[in-house]
Write a protein that holds these residues in place. Structure first.
Motif, PDB file in Angstrom:
ATOM      1  N   VAL B  32      46.540  28.251  41.291  1.00 22.96           N
ATOM      2  CA  VAL B  32      46.517  28.280  42.921  1.00 22.96           C
ATOM      3  C   VAL B  32      45.997  29.651  43.100  1.00 22.96           C
ATOM      4  CG1 VAL B  32      46.162  27.825  45.646  1.00 22.96           C
ATOM      5  CG2 VAL B  32      46.860  26.559  43.828  1.00 22.96           C
ATOM      6  N   PRO B  33      46.893  30.449  43.369  1.00 24.61           N
ATOM      7  CA  PRO B  33      46.347  31.920  43.764  1.00 24.61           C
ATOM      8  C   PRO B  33      45.142  32.858  42.670  1.00 24.61           C
ATOM      9  CG  PRO B  33      48.636  31.467  43.424  1.00 24.61           C
ATOM     10  CD  PRO B  33      48.047  30.337  43.302  1.00 24.61           C
ATOM     11  N   VAL B  34      45.895  31.805  41.327  1.00 21.24           N
ATOM     12  CA  VAL B  34      44.872  33.153  40.362  1.00 21.24           C
ATOM     13  C   VAL B  34      43.304  32.214  40.991  1.00 21.24           C
ATOM     14  CG1 VAL B  34      44.162  33.319  38.129  1.00 21.24           C
ATOM     15  CG2 VAL B  34      46.765  33.115  39.078  1.00 21.24           C
ATOM     16  N   VAL B  35      43.512  31.033  41.537  1.00 24.59           N
ATOM     17  CA  VAL B  35      41.867  30.700  41.246  1.00 24.59           C
ATOM     18  C   VAL B  35      41.327  30.717  42.688  1.00 24.59           C
ATOM     19  CG1 VAL B  35      40.523  28.726  41.743  1.00 24.59           C
ATOM     20  CG2 VAL B  35      42.263  28.702  39.969  1.00 24.59           C
ATOM     21  N   LEU B  36      42.469  31.156  43.825  1.00 27.81           N
ATOM     22  CA  LEU B  36      41.498  31.669  44.894  1.00 27.81           C
ATOM     23  C   LEU B  36      41.320  33.238  44.889  1.00 27.81           C
ATOM     24  CD1 LEU B  36      41.735  29.617  46.939  1.00 27.81           C
ATOM     25  CD2 LEU B  36      43.300  31.239  48.707  1.00 27.81           C
ATOM     26  N   LEU B  37      42.462  34.086  44.082  1.00 35.20           N
ATOM     27  CA  LEU B  37      41.767  35.630  43.466  1.00 35.20           C
ATOM     28  C   LEU B  37      40.087  35.214  43.296  1.00 35.20           C
ATOM     29  CD1 LEU B  37      42.849  37.717  44.293  1.00 35.20           C
ATOM     30  CD2 LEU B  37      43.954  38.228  42.375  1.00 35.20           C
ATOM     31  N   ILE B  38      39.841  34.599  42.036  1.00 34.14           N
ATOM     32  CA  ILE B  38      39.417  34.687  41.089  1.00 34.14           C
ATOM     33  C   ILE B  38      37.738  33.908  41.727  1.00 34.14           C
ATOM     34  CG2 ILE B  38      37.821  33.207  39.396  1.00 34.14           C
ATOM     35  CD1 ILE B  38      40.317  33.268  38.017  1.00 34.14           C
ATOM     36  N   VAL B  39      38.307  33.031  42.628  1.00 33.41           N
ATOM     37  CA  VAL B  39      36.870  32.531  44.144  1.00 33.41           C
ATOM     38  C   VAL B  39      36.344  34.156  44.597  1.00 33.41           C
ATOM     39  CG1 VAL B  39      35.905  31.380  45.680  1.00 33.41           C
ATOM     40  CG2 VAL B  39      36.696  30.287  43.695  1.00 33.41           C
ATOM     41  N   THR B  40      37.931  34.842  44.908  1.00 26.33           N
ATOM     42  CA  THR B  40      37.278  35.592  45.778  1.00 26.33           C
ATOM     43  C   THR B  40      36.403  37.027  45.718  1.00 26.33           C
ATOM     44  OG1 THR B  40      39.243  35.263  47.423  1.00 26.33           O
ATOM     45  CG2 THR B  40      38.131  37.428  47.656  1.00 26.33           C
ATOM     46  N   CYS B  41      37.032  37.296  44.117  1.00 21.70           N
ATOM     47  CA  CYS B  41      35.968  39.147  43.393  1.00 21.70           C
ATOM     48  C   CYS B  41      35.077  38.199  42.946  1.00 21.70           C
ATOM     49  CB  CYS B  41      37.167  39.257  42.502  1.00 21.70           C
ATOM     50  SG  CYS B  41      37.994  39.417  42.353  1.00 21.70           S
ATOM     51  N   ASN B  42      34.134  37.063  42.717  1.00 21.13           N
ATOM     52  CA  ASN B  42      33.134  36.254  42.104  1.00 21.13           C
ATOM     53  C   ASN B  42      32.409  36.157  43.681  1.00 21.13           C
ATOM     54  OD1 ASN B  42      33.825  35.922  39.512  1.00 21.13           O
ATOM     55  ND2 ASN B  42      33.838  33.670  40.171  1.00 21.13           N
ATOM     56  N   PHE B  43      32.847  36.628  44.876  1.00 20.12           N
ATOM     57  CA  PHE B  43      32.108  36.139  46.573  1.00 20.12           C
ATOM     58  C   PHE B  43      31.892  37.341  45.841  1.00 20.12           C
ATOM     59  CE2 PHE B  43      30.736  35.029  50.213  1.00 20.12           C
ATOM     60  CZ  PHE B  43      30.863  36.035  50.587  1.00 20.12           C
ATOM     61  N   PHE B  44      32.416  38.848  46.218  1.00 24.29           N
ATOM     62  CA  PHE B  44      32.254  39.943  46.661  1.00 24.29           C
ATOM     63  C   PHE B  44      30.746  40.104  45.603  1.00 24.29           C
ATOM     64  CE2 PHE B  44      33.677  40.913  50.194  1.00 24.29           C
ATOM     65  CZ  PHE B  44      35.244  39.659  50.934  1.00 24.29           C
ATOM     66  N   LEU B  45      31.786  40.284  43.994  1.00 22.27           N
ATOM     67  CA  LEU B  45      30.727  40.932  43.482  1.00 22.27           C
ATOM     68  C   LEU B  45      29.293  39.932  43.771  1.00 22.27           C
ATOM     69  CD1 LEU B  45      30.761  42.075  40.487  1.00 22.27           C
ATOM     70  CD2 LEU B  45      31.069  39.869  39.003  1.00 22.27           C
ATOM     71  N   LEU B  46      28.984  39.291  44.022  1.00 17.76           N
ATOM     72  CA  LEU B  46      27.641  38.201  43.887  1.00 17.76           C
ATOM     73  C   LEU B  46      27.360  38.871  45.374  1.00 17.76           C
ATOM     74  CD1 LEU B  46      28.293  34.659  42.784  1.00 17.76           C
ATOM     75  CD2 LEU B  46      26.857  36.397  41.487  1.00 17.76           C
TER      76      LEU B  46
END
Lengths: 546, 341, 284
Positions: B32-46
């Motif tokens: 769960v935290p891994v996925v959340l972290l990925i989602v966050t990274c993706n969000f800011f990257l985009l």
């Protein structure tokens, strides 16, 4: 250890069987796949069209995207239509007359016209559509109907348009493409952008909306109460949305699809398919759009602020080569800002500075020398970056050609390719560019589509498709202002000729090609293109034969 | 062939049964935290990307007025501060509301779900083809070591491993679809055919052959070599020699024991294959016009449909995490010596 | 016959026919790339003939493409781009991997955990998709392509390095060096890494091939540097004419195939040469 494993035969046998089965699936099923006419005949009197991308709404009064326009124009009518020469023809308006020096136009509307839901069409619909819908929500609405102040409706079949000042271009912008008439009783008092009838449209046009299978197709069926007797000939039109270019081409080739609109198939493939016995290229039908491919130059940024440099860049390009080799002949070299499709109205002239003279390279070099940009190391005078229009591979090929063309005059061209969003932002919001490649539609009259690129008042940062070259010339502004209100056709033509001569001299843009937005059709389709709107017309004359 | 080290390899004394459930629960929680972290990274990257959906839609309409653009921006919620947008997005992800696509006029969730089945079909069939044929060919190459078949198989494997997927796909289309006409050139179904039932299944199968085969070749080659190496190594081991000496029929040795052991490295790589399948499918879907998530992601990128792209990126990350999980589980099932520590 | 005193590793390498063949082909590709400006001077983007010419016509060895550009010139200049990108990426990735993997493996404990979580994060992101996003956002150019490939490729190599370092750290000579008070950096640099080098070298050589495949994939999708003639770009450009002139896409693909193949074979050969195993089947 590797000896004597009897089961090896078994393993091999399995593999052979599997392969055989796979081959059988492939071979056996192909026997039915090559049918061409039989598949088409089974459909009956239905025209199948492929276009892309899938439209987001079906009401082109509020959205001018190409596929929306292609669909909406079958469902809605405009006050007028236009023949191949862009001369106005009656549609919902049977006749019209101007008065008050052109500030008042009285349209006598057709009687007995009904909406697809049975309600009668009246002048109230016209008033509502023009003032409350098109003028407010259509992206070109404010331009097309600019000086329209009010619409009087003395009776149900008369609409009087009152203008602030005479505006002859308006008469070229009243088609179902630019100013479709929508039903007041369905839109009044609602949130027009989010009205459900944008996706389930009710119009007065030759075809009714039947169904929308998202991601797959939209079906329109014949309007039995259409006001043109005996029309339309077709029972149905089905619009299919196929994402992949190769699949689109295959569908046309196999007969699954009758017509492919421009932009759905690459020019190279169009040439190949058009040569097949059962397919042909449908020419014409883009005069109402007057599309021109061009390059915008940043006239505020050296060296492009020098007119001589801009002219040199215009000389260096072999337009014929581009037309023949990148667009496979689907176009005509452009000579200026105004397309030759305007010739029937007398507005076009080719008596301008010509960039296609035999000694054009020498002239280009001479101009650059005169402007003070001598050749330096490696024969390079200066560098430029071209932001390639995000409209397809062909624009990249064109950019690659230009690299070579400009190398001949000592200009190093770097290409920058971005996606649409970045392109819009960089070019229109930040003016961070040297030159771009793209295309513009001139629409029915130069004032409607061409003017926006050249007048000072349209230098508006942040808005796409305006005067992004930031060209500002008082004489030019004056000429455009005069052209907008000049009622005498001959005088108007003279003004436009002057505009063209001046603009080509100043070359804030480089005009490359008049685009021929042809369609590809099965030979059994007749009368697809019968007006200047082409496939964006009502298609009520279209028939299937054989 | 040098192997890419697998993502997970744990070897220790066994713990079975209930240990597996505990392992599963713990891994899911860790994910769960891994996925959340990925989602966050993706969000800011985009969000760092220049341009926004409003510009794209305006660009597509061919014209825009300032009011039009402002209206669009408001519709997309782009006029909010970044932090608000982020928090709103997190909440939406948790409630599985992946946003609405104005371009396609449907919710992103249903868009993704619709395309997902196409990609899953492609992924699953390519993985099955890779593993199945990889095992088979590897086995043959090992057992028939000195024969022509083995040499040919190895040659084919080495070529398949080196060829770019998109180019192979194009060449296959030229040969099998255009010149020979055995299969269709692109798409998932025959346009306008509207098949039902079995006819539909066969139609899709016909369209699936080339893309699935193309996607499977790279890993098939890898598995062939892995399998061959693993089988050969196992054949030298004591337990095989002993079993042979005891008179156990060779077939049983191979099927019961050698196979089971040799397949382990394959399973690990299969996890990597599944994890990377979405990315690989972008290219294959582009070449074959296969209407899946890869193509959708590509379109979404160009349209700056950030919500949609984010949804797809996050989804594929989840797939990777799950694939690793499944691989670990399968590993422990096949080799009881492996502990799920 | 005079005996050459070659190092044992080289001898082992030369004993494998496949590896030697690969090395020769690779040598060929490198020399083509190096002499590109001599054989085909000028810009490969130049339009030098009629379009759609098949191979062996009009002096164009491999024909011309849809605009009339010489395909052979494109292939030769493209070799430069591919090798450049491949090598650069491999070198940078190796550097990062050694840094992170080395630190994690040597220091162990919390640092190891943290670094490995970080690495795992990058391994979970779907690599090609992410690379596409990065390149598209930052605008396609040689720098962004190389950068994107590096971002998505370093993680597995870092793990490899870590595994090697962990394995070597417990060796006696390393323990002895630490006991003698040698500084950490020295231990890593002098004792551990040189012994890990064979494995790292082999993996790095494979990385070159992977990078080349990656870059060609990106160029094919239109996300490559538009000012650079690369093999992937040629394949993508030739796609429009695939029905009538399949060689436009076919030939550059063969170039990629041969290059990647030769690198793989050399990598295999290196593996055998540097990490010799008991030959399989010799103990029957």
């Amino acid at each position: 250890m590797a000896a004597a494993y009897g089961n090896q035969g078994g393993a091999k046998m399995q593999r052979r069987d599997l392969l055989a089965t796979m081959a059988a699936i492939g071979l056996g099923a192909t026997s039915g796949a090559r049918a061409q006419q039989p598949a088409a005949d089974a459909r009956g009197n239905t025209l199948v069209v492929v276009t892309t991308p899938e439209p987001t709404v079906l009401t082109n009064a509020i959205n001018s995207a190409p596929s929306v326009a292609e669909l909406g124009t079958k469902i809605y009518d405009g006050l007028l239509e236009y023949d191949m020469g862009m001369q106005p023809q009656p549609s919902l308006a049977e006749s019209w007359e101007m008065s008050d020096g052109g500030k008042s136009i009285t349209f006598r509307l057709r009687r007995g016209v009904t909406w697809h839901d049975g309600r009668p069409f009246t002048s109230a619909d016209v008033a509502f559509s023009l003032l409350e819908v098109v003028k407010k929500f259509h992206p070109r609405g404010p331009g097309n109907l600019g000086p329209l102040r009010a619409v009087d409706t003395p009776d149900e079949h008369t609409a009087v348009l009152r203008l602030e000042h005479p505006y002859p271009p308006m008469m070229k912008g009243l088609s179902s493409l630019e100013a479709p008439i929508v039903a007041k009783h369905l839109y009044e008092g609602t949130d027009i952008r989010n009205n459900p009838h944008n996706n389930r449209p009710i119009g007065t046009g030759p075809f009714r909306f039947a169904s929308w299978e998202r991601g797959a197709s939209i079906t329109l069926e014949k309007n039995p109460n259409y006001w043109r007797p005996g029309r339309p000939y077709l029972d149905r039109i089905i619009f299919r949305f196929i994402n992949d270019p190769a699949t689109r081409a295959a569908a046309l080739e196999s007969g699954e699809v009758d017509v492919a609109f421009f932009g759905t198939i690459t020019p190279a493939e169009m040439r190949r398919l058009g040569a097949l016995p059962h397919l042909e290229i449908a020419r014409g039908g883009y005069e109402a759009l007057a599309p021109v491919m061009l390059m915008e130059l940043n006239t505020r940024k050296p060296p492009l602020d020098d007119r001589r440099v801009r002219q040199a860049l215009a000389y260096a390009i072999d337009r014929k080569f581009i037309v023949d080799n990148i667009w496979y002949g689907f176009g005509k070299p452009a000579v200026g800002p105004i397309s030759s499709v305007y010739a029937p109205s007398g507005l076009f002239t080719d008596d301008v500075l010509r960039f296609d003279v035999p000694d054009r390279i020498e002239r280009a070099n001479a101009l650059l020398d005169a402007a003070g940009y001598r050749r330096g190391r490696g024969g390079i005078r200066f560098e430029l970056t071209q932001d390639v229009g995000p409209y397809g591979e062909d624009y990249r090929r064109m950019g690659e050609y230009m690299r070579q063309a400009y190398a001949r005059i000592g200009v190093r061209l770097n290409l920058r390719s971005t996606d649409q969003a970045s392109y819009v932002r960089r070019v229109y919001m930040e003016y961070d560019f040297d030159m771009t490649s793209g295309w513009y539609v001139g629409m029915g009259d130069p004032t409607l589509g061409v003017q926006r690129q050249f007048v000072t008042s349209n230098i508006r940062q942040g808005i796409p498709f305006n005067n992004v070259a930031r060209y500002s010339d008082p004489e030019n502004d004056q000429l455009w202002a005069q052209a907008a209100v000049e009622m005498d056709p001959a005088a108007r033509a003279r003004i436009f000729h002057a505009i063209q001569r001046k603009l080509v001299e100043d070359s804030p843009l480089i005009w490359i090609m008049e685009m021929e937005l042809v369609a590809l059709q099965n030979r059994r389709v007749k009368n697809l293109i019968t007006s200047a709107l082409g496939v964006r017309g009502g298609l009520y004359e279209t028939r299937l034969e054989g | 062939m040098t192997e890419v080290p697998p993502a997970v390899t744990q070897q220790a004394p066994a713990a079975r049964g209930g240990g597996r459930w505990r392992f599963l629960r713990r891994r899911l929680l860790q994910a769960v935290p891994v996925v959340l972290l990925i989602v966050t990274c993706n969000f800011f990257l985009l969000r760092l990307a220049p341009g926004d959906p409003a510009s794209v839609l305006a660009g597509e309409a061919g014209a825009a007025s300032p009011e039009y653009m402002a209206q669009l921006r408001e519709q997309f919620g782009l006029d909010q501060p970044l932090l608000i947008q982020y928090l709103a997005y997190l909440w939406n992800v948790v409630t599985l509301d992946l946003g609405y696509s104005f371009r396609y006029q449907e919710s992103n969730l249903s868009l993704i779900a619709g395309r997902m089945s196409a990609t899953l079909l492609l992924m699953a069939s390519s993985v099955l083809l890779s593993v199945g044929f990889g095992m088979l060919l590897g086995l043959v190459a090992a057992l028939r070591r000195d024969r022509v078949e083995a040499a040919l198989i190895l040659l084919a494997a080495v070529l398949a491993y080196a060829a770019p997927i998109f180019w192979l796909g194009l060449m296959f289309i030229v040969l099998f679809a255009i010149k020979l006409g055995w299969v269709p050139t692109s798409g998932m179904v025959t346009v306008g055919a509207a098949h039902q039932g079995l006819a539909h299944v066969l139609d899709v199968a016909r369209h699936l052959i080339l893309p699935a085969v193309t996607l499977s070749l790279f890993y098939m080659a890898l598995y062939t070599r892995l399998m061959r190496a693993a089988v050969l190594e196992n054949l030298r081991m004591n337990y095989v020699v002993t079993a042979q000496a005891k008179g156990v029929p060779p077939r049983r040795i191979v099927l019961r024991h050698v196979l089971r052991n040799a397949v382990l490295p394959l399973i690990t790589m299969a996890g990597v294959q599944i994890g990377g399948a979405l990315g690989g499918s972008v290219v294959v879907e582009s070449v074959f016009g296969w209407p899946g998530l890869g193509l959708l992601a590509f379109d979404a990128l160009h349209a700056r449909d950030l919500n949609l792209l984010l949804g797809i990126l996050s989804l594929s990350s989840v797939v990777v995490v799950l694939a690793n999980l499944v691989v670990d589980l399968m590993y422990s099932v096949i080799d009881p010596r492996v502990a799920l520590s | 016959m005079a005996t050459l005193h070659l190092p044992p590793a080289l001898r082992r390498f030369l004993r494998q026919p496949a590896a030697v063949a690969g090395a020769l082909v690779l040598l060929g590709v490198v020399s083509l790339a190096a002499t590109a400006d001599l054989i085909y001077p000028g810009d490969p983007f130049d339009i030098v003939g009629r379009p759609y010419l098949p191979p062996f016509t009009d002096g164009h060895l491999l024909g011309t493409d849809t605009l009339g550009r010489d395909i052979a010139a494109g292939v030769v200049h493209g070799a430069r781009v591919s090798l450049l990108i491949g090598t650069l990426t491999a070198v940078l990735v190796t550097a990062i991997a050694i840094l992170i993997g080395g630190a994690a493996g040597y220091l162990g404990g919390k640092v190891d955990d943290a670094l490995m979580r970080f690495t795992e994060l990058f391994q979970t992101i779907p690599s090609f998709l992410f690379a596409i996003v990065v390149v598209a956002i930052l605008e396609p150019s040689l720098e962004t392509v190389v950068g994107a490939i590096i971002i998505v490729s370093w993680a597995p190599l870092a793990r490899l390095v870590r595994a090697e370092v962990v394995g070597l750290r417990s060796r006696e000579y390393v323990q002895a060096a630490i006991a003698m008070g040698m500084r950490d950096a020295s231990v890593l640099g002098r004792q551990i890494l040189p012994n890990a080098l064979p494995a790292i070298l082999v993996a790095a050589s494979v990385m070159v091939a992977t990078a080349i495949l990656f870059e060609s994939g990106l160029s094919f999708l239109g996300l490559g540097d538009p000012n650079v003639m690369s093999w992937g770009l040629m394949i993508g450009a030739g796609r429009a004419a695939i029905r009538t002139a399949w060689w436009m896409s076919g030939i550059p693909g063969i170039a990629i195939l041969l290059t990647v193949l030769s690198i793989n074979l050399v990598g295999d050969g290196l593996n055998e040469a540097l990490n010799p195993r008991v030959a399989v089947g010799s103990g029957r």
